[in-house]
Design an enzyme around this catalytic site. Structure first.
Site, PDB file in Angstrom:
ATOM      1  CG  ASP A   1      -7.861   6.971  14.413  1.00  0.00           C
ATOM      2  OD1 ASP A   1      -7.837   5.726  14.312  1.00  0.00           O
ATOM      3  OD2 ASP A   1      -7.553   7.580  15.458  1.00  0.00           O
TER       4      ASP A   1
ATOM      5  CG  ASP B   1      -8.343   3.018  10.815  1.00  0.00           C
ATOM      6  OD1 ASP B   1      -9.392   3.194  10.169  1.00  0.00           O
ATOM      7  OD2 ASP B   1      -8.253   3.250  12.041  1.00  0.00           O
TER       8      ASP B   1
ATOM      9  CG  ASP C   1       7.562   6.227  -4.522  1.00  0.00           C
ATOM     10  OD1 ASP C   1       6.950   7.287  -4.309  1.00  0.00           O
ATOM     11  OD2 ASP C   1       8.709   5.990  -4.063  1.00  0.00           O
TER      12      ASP C   1
ATOM     13  CD  GLU D   1       6.798  10.586  -7.249  1.00  0.00           C
ATOM     14  OE1 GLU D   1       6.880  11.627  -6.600  1.00  0.00           O
ATOM     15  OE2 GLU D   1       7.321   9.518  -6.881  1.00  0.00           O
TER      16      GLU D   1
HETATM   17  C1  NOJ Z   1       7.984   9.969  -3.845  1.00  0.00           C
HETATM   18  C2  NOJ Z   1       6.873   9.991  -2.844  1.00  0.00           C
HETATM   19  O1  NOJ Z   1       5.781  10.686  -3.382  1.00  0.00           O
HETATM   20  C3  NOJ Z   1       7.433  10.635  -1.597  1.00  0.00           C
HETATM   21  O2  NOJ Z   1       6.436  10.906  -0.659  1.00  0.00           O
HETATM   22  C4  NOJ Z   1       8.491   9.722  -1.039  1.00  0.00           C
HETATM   23  O3  NOJ Z   1       9.082  10.336   0.077  1.00  0.00           O
HETATM   24  C5  NOJ Z   1       9.554   9.429  -2.084  1.00  0.00           C
HETATM   25  N1  NOJ Z   1       8.998   9.112  -3.360  1.00  0.00           N
HETATM   26  C6  NOJ Z   1      10.402   8.266  -1.668  1.00  0.00           C
HETATM   27  O4  NOJ Z   1       9.659   7.078  -1.778  1.00  0.00           O
END
Ligand code: NOJ
Length: 545
Positions: free
Chosen positions: A23, A31, A203, A272
């Protein structure tokens, strides 16, 4: 170009959770300028080369940035677009790469797209999200569940329909079957590529395509679960609410877009993807390796921490990888219990050696290089919406501020009351660990340096050794004339280790302990309890002859 390996294969990824890294404004939240001030630490001191930033976009922060309200700007908490441009420039000036988080499955409920979509059934954006009529009894359209607990559907009383949210109700799912949604998200990708980012972490990448018929998920009778228990979410087999085969077409198009921007240097994608099945996981590379550069491999998080299970996960991965696909390994991130607390102080050092010596790209999570334990957060300080809804599943414990020094604010901020409490056990901070050769940080630095200077560790093939001592996992990495043996003792007892057949001598490169003095190794050696060793080995003269 034979033997060409792009930066995302040779490098090591380091994940920064921007809220918790550094920060510079005193508001208790990290940040972008803060990250810039720490680049020399990351590059020169630690020795990582690719940074992945969790979301820094404007967001109401219902899920700490994974609820995006504007995909093409910076949240004022984290700085400005100028700060972002400076960060990119500073990262590149050091020969490093920057990967940012793309959140395509859902927006914030406050995103203008959703505000328009929910405004009326006739709004041109209505179909950008997944809306369905209630069942005749008024209930949700099907039995799908939110990962974060409860139904995945929320009724919008004003328009009389339910919208889908695979996560919080503040995170409505986009409808990727609408071509306008895809076009809009690809514009987002272009926007950041034009600003010179090197790639994207995507994500919940597989969630974007669901069953077009929206069938009910079947009950989970076999108990199959992802890598960890997700509470009531595990009561179903998630057959229909994510991972529909149509997702592959989208990733092929995304790959073509990334490739079109790859003239000067390769641009990269890592998804992911948590799935039950190896075979399904591997499909995300694409049949012609034309989809994601890598789906994140979370298998080690699922393995029981013993030599047999860990080896079988790795061999399983090596066996299923499509030809030419590049492996990768993950041992921690902002959703998982800190590895130090999963494996304990001794075995987490062994885990560090494993992660940084396997074939493929490793991803490190900020603070794991210090041996940060999972923090215990007092109830009144808990922040994670998941943990607040489903006690026990909260993720605050792995998201506490990075401890840079031993001061009350940990050198993270000028306030001693950051967004999550500073949680540092004695001596666990960058400053003190740097001056202690036996610290976890010193181990990571040595491991990263050895990896960088040995092509066998960066790029060499992987061969497990069958005749390893009990409770030990031994493998070699081999590239041209270099062979390195990695020997990991998962037990607390010493074990007698022989060099692999055909090898007569070795030179110790690194131990997870500090007190090893020998450098030359003959045919056998004693591996201490909880020790990991890296040994450069030489063929026996008879083999050479
Ligand atoms: C996976 C992400 O790694 C997690 O942190 C998030 O809460 C969920 N997707 C929803 O976007």
């Amino acid at each position: 170009m034979k033997n060409y390996h792009p930066w995302w294969q040779t490098g090591v990824i380091y994940q920064i959770y921007p809220r918790s890294f550094q920060d510079t404004t005193g508001n208790g939240v990290g940040d972008l300028p803060g990250i810039i001030t720490r680049l020399d630490y990351l590059n020169e001191v630690l020795g990582v080369d690719t940074l992945w930033l969790s979301p820094f976009y404007p967001s109401p922060m219902a899920d700490f940035g994974y609820d995006v309200a504007d995909y093409t700007d910076v949240h004022p908490l984290f700085g400005t677009m100028q700060d972002f441009d400076r960060l990119v420039a500073e990262v590149h000036a050091r020969g490093m790469h920057l990967v940012i988080d793309l959140v395509p499955n859902h927006t914030s409920e406050k995103h203008p797209w959703f505000l328009a979509s929910r405004a009326s059934r006739k709004n041109p954006r209505r179909d950008w999200y997944v809306w369905r009529d209630p069942k005749p009894d008024g209930g949700p359209p099907n039995n799908w569940l939110s990962v974060f607990g409860g139904s995945a559907w929320d009724l919008d009383k004003a328009t009389g329909q339910y919208y889908l949210h695979s996560f919080l109700k503040e995170q409505p799912d986009l409808n990727w079957r609408n071509p306008e949604v895809k076009a809009a998200m690809f514009d987002v990708v272009r926007f950041w590529l034009e600003r010179d980012v090197d790639g994207f972490r995507i994500d919940v990448a597989h969630f974007i395509m669901k069953d077009p018929e929206m069938r009910d998920n079947p009950p989970n009778l076999s108990g199959v679960a992802a890598h960890k228990s997700l509470g009531a979410y595990d009561s179903q087999v998630h057959l229909y609410d994510k991972g529909h085969a149509n997702v592959h077409g989208i990733f092929r198009e995304l790959r073509a877009l990334l490739d079109a921007y790859s003239k000067a240097r390769p641009r990269f994608s890592v998804g992911e993807i948590h799935v039950y099945d190896w075979g399904e996981w591997a499909t995300y590379y694409g049949e012609a390796l034309d989809e994601l550069h890598m789906p994140f491999n979370f298998s080690l998080l699922k393995a029981e921490w013993n030599a047999r299970d860990v080896r079988s996960m790795i061999d399983g991965l090596e066996a299923i990888l499509p030809d030419g696909a590049w492996p990768n390994y993950v041992l921690g991130n902002h959703d998982e219990t800190r590895l130090r607390s999963r494996y304990g102080p001794d075995q987490s050092r062994v885990a560090a050696m494993l992660l940084l010596t396997l074939r493929g790209t490793p991803t490190l999570y900020y603070g794991d290089e210090l041996g940060m334990p999972e923090a215990t957060i007092p109830p009144d300080k808990q922040q994670d919406p998941w943990g607040l809804r489903v006690p026990g599943l909260g993720r605050d414990g792995c998201r506490t501020p990075m401890p840079w020094d031993a001061t009350p604010s940990g050198g993270f901020s000028t306030t001693s009351e950051p967004w999550l409490p500073i949680f540092s056990t004695e001596g666990c901070n960058v400053e003190e660990e740097l001056s202690d050769p036996s610290s976890v940080l010193s181990l990571y630095r040595r491991l990263l340096a050895v990896r960088k200077s040995h092509p066998a560790l960066q790029l060499g093939e992987y061969q497990p050794i069958d005749l390893a001592p009990r409770d030990c996992f031994v493998f070699v990495r081999k590239a041209e004339s270099q062979t390195i043996m990695v020997a990991l003792n998962f037990s607390a007892d010493p074990r007698a280790l022989r060099l692999p057949d055909g090898f007569a001598r070795g030179r110790l490169l690194l131990s997870t302990f500090e007190d090893r003095t020998e450098t030359d190794i003959d045919e056998t050696l004693i591996l201490h309890g909880n020790e990991g060793l890296l040994v450069a080995i030489c063929p026996a003269p008879s083999v050479l002859a």
